[in-house]
Write an enzyme that holds these catalytic residues in place. Structure first.
Site, PDB file in Angstrom:
ATOM      1  N   ASP A  27      12.397  25.291 108.442  1.00  0.00           N
ATOM      2  CA  ASP A  27      10.937  25.193 108.461  1.00  0.00           C
ATOM      3  C   ASP A  27      10.370  26.583 108.173  1.00  0.00           C
ATOM      4  O   ASP A  27      10.628  27.534 108.914  1.00  0.00           O
ATOM      5  CB  ASP A  27      10.481  24.703 109.841  1.00  0.00           C
ATOM      6  CG  ASP A  27       9.016  24.313 109.885  1.00  0.00           C
ATOM      7  OD1 ASP A  27       8.296  24.513 108.887  1.00  0.00           O
ATOM      8  OD2 ASP A  27       8.594  23.804 110.939  1.00  0.00           O
ATOM      9  N   ASP A 121       6.982  22.653 103.077  1.00  0.00           N
ATOM     10  CA  ASP A 121       7.559  23.826 103.730  1.00  0.00           C
ATOM     11  C   ASP A 121       8.700  23.543 104.707  1.00  0.00           C
ATOM     12  O   ASP A 121       9.081  24.420 105.465  1.00  0.00           O
ATOM     13  CB  ASP A 121       6.452  24.605 104.440  1.00  0.00           C
ATOM     14  CG  ASP A 121       5.893  23.880 105.651  1.00  0.00           C
ATOM     15  OD1 ASP A 121       5.952  22.640 105.690  1.00  0.00           O
ATOM     16  OD2 ASP A 121       5.402  24.563 106.565  1.00  0.00           O
ATOM     17  N   GLU A 122       9.264  22.347 104.671  1.00  0.00           N
ATOM     18  CA  GLU A 122      10.403  22.082 105.554  1.00  0.00           C
ATOM     19  C   GLU A 122      11.307  21.001 104.965  1.00  0.00           C
ATOM     20  O   GLU A 122      10.865  20.157 104.195  1.00  0.00           O
ATOM     21  CB  GLU A 122       9.946  21.695 106.958  1.00  0.00           C
ATOM     22  CG  GLU A 122       9.165  20.413 107.044  1.00  0.00           C
ATOM     23  CD  GLU A 122       8.721  20.091 108.463  1.00  0.00           C
ATOM     24  OE1 GLU A 122       9.539  20.185 109.410  1.00  0.00           O
ATOM     25  OE2 GLU A 122       7.549  19.722 108.631  1.00  0.00           O
TER      26      GLU A 122
END
Length: 188
Positions: A27, A121-122
């Site tokens: 993350d 973003d993860e």
């Protein structure tokens, strides 16, 4: 049916299903805000809120400096646009972020082809059999975080566990810029 020397397909399937998986959840830390801080040195160390601009704005990310204000940073997205923080609002540069996302995913793909993105973003990475030959999922996570820091000048948190649920929890445990190997992982 036999496959190779004394190994049946049924044997392979049984071994595969009983193997402990090595899952890494990566993350990016306050991704949108971190990119703004990285690209504009005047913003480093200051509270940054990145939001879509409009009558019903949405906060995309708040830097860790902004988070110390609690949820008041969300009020900065009021329709009048009058920020309650000393930082003001920064509009999302989605086109710029797309390039950063591609770079992060390219780093992931150096280590495994089994990547399950959750958002920009993860992602979950199954590194049970990784491409780099690193012996543990923890070492893979360390290497991925190092590559993100060196190549993109950004930070990421990671969690290592035998399943996605525990890996996601583990990645939050040491945020920001942390790594946590869940005790249930055979890889600690």
């Amino acid at each position: 049916m036999r496959c190779g020397a004394d190994v049946s397909i049924d044997d392979l399937q049984t071994r595969e299903s009983s193997a402990v998986r090595k899952i890494v959840h990566v993350d990016m830390d306050a991704f949108y805000a971190s990119v703004e801080q990285r690209d504009d040195s005047a913003l480093r160390g200051r509270p940054v809120v990145v939001a879509w601009h409009g009558p019903r704005s949405v906060v995309c990310a708040a830097s860790y400096e902004a988070r110390k204000f609690g949820d008041t940073f969300r009020d900065a997205c009021a329709p009048c646009g009058a920020p309650l923080l000393p930082c003001g609002l920064h509009p999302s540069r989605f086109h710029t972020l797309q390039g950063r996302v591609s770079a992060v995913r390219e780093i992931f793909s150096r280590h495994t082809d089994l990547i399950e993105p959750l958002s920009l973003d993860e992602a979950y990475l199954d590194v049970t059999e990784n491409k780099t030959g690193l012996l543990t999922a923890t070492r893979v996570a360390i290497k991925i975080r190092e590559e993100i820091r060196q190549e993109l000048n950004l930070t990421a948190s990671a969690g290592v566990a035998p399943n996605k649920f525990l890996a996601k929890i583990a990645s939050d445990w040491k945020k920001p810029d942390g790594l946590f190997c869940h005790p249930a992982s055979s890889d600690s």
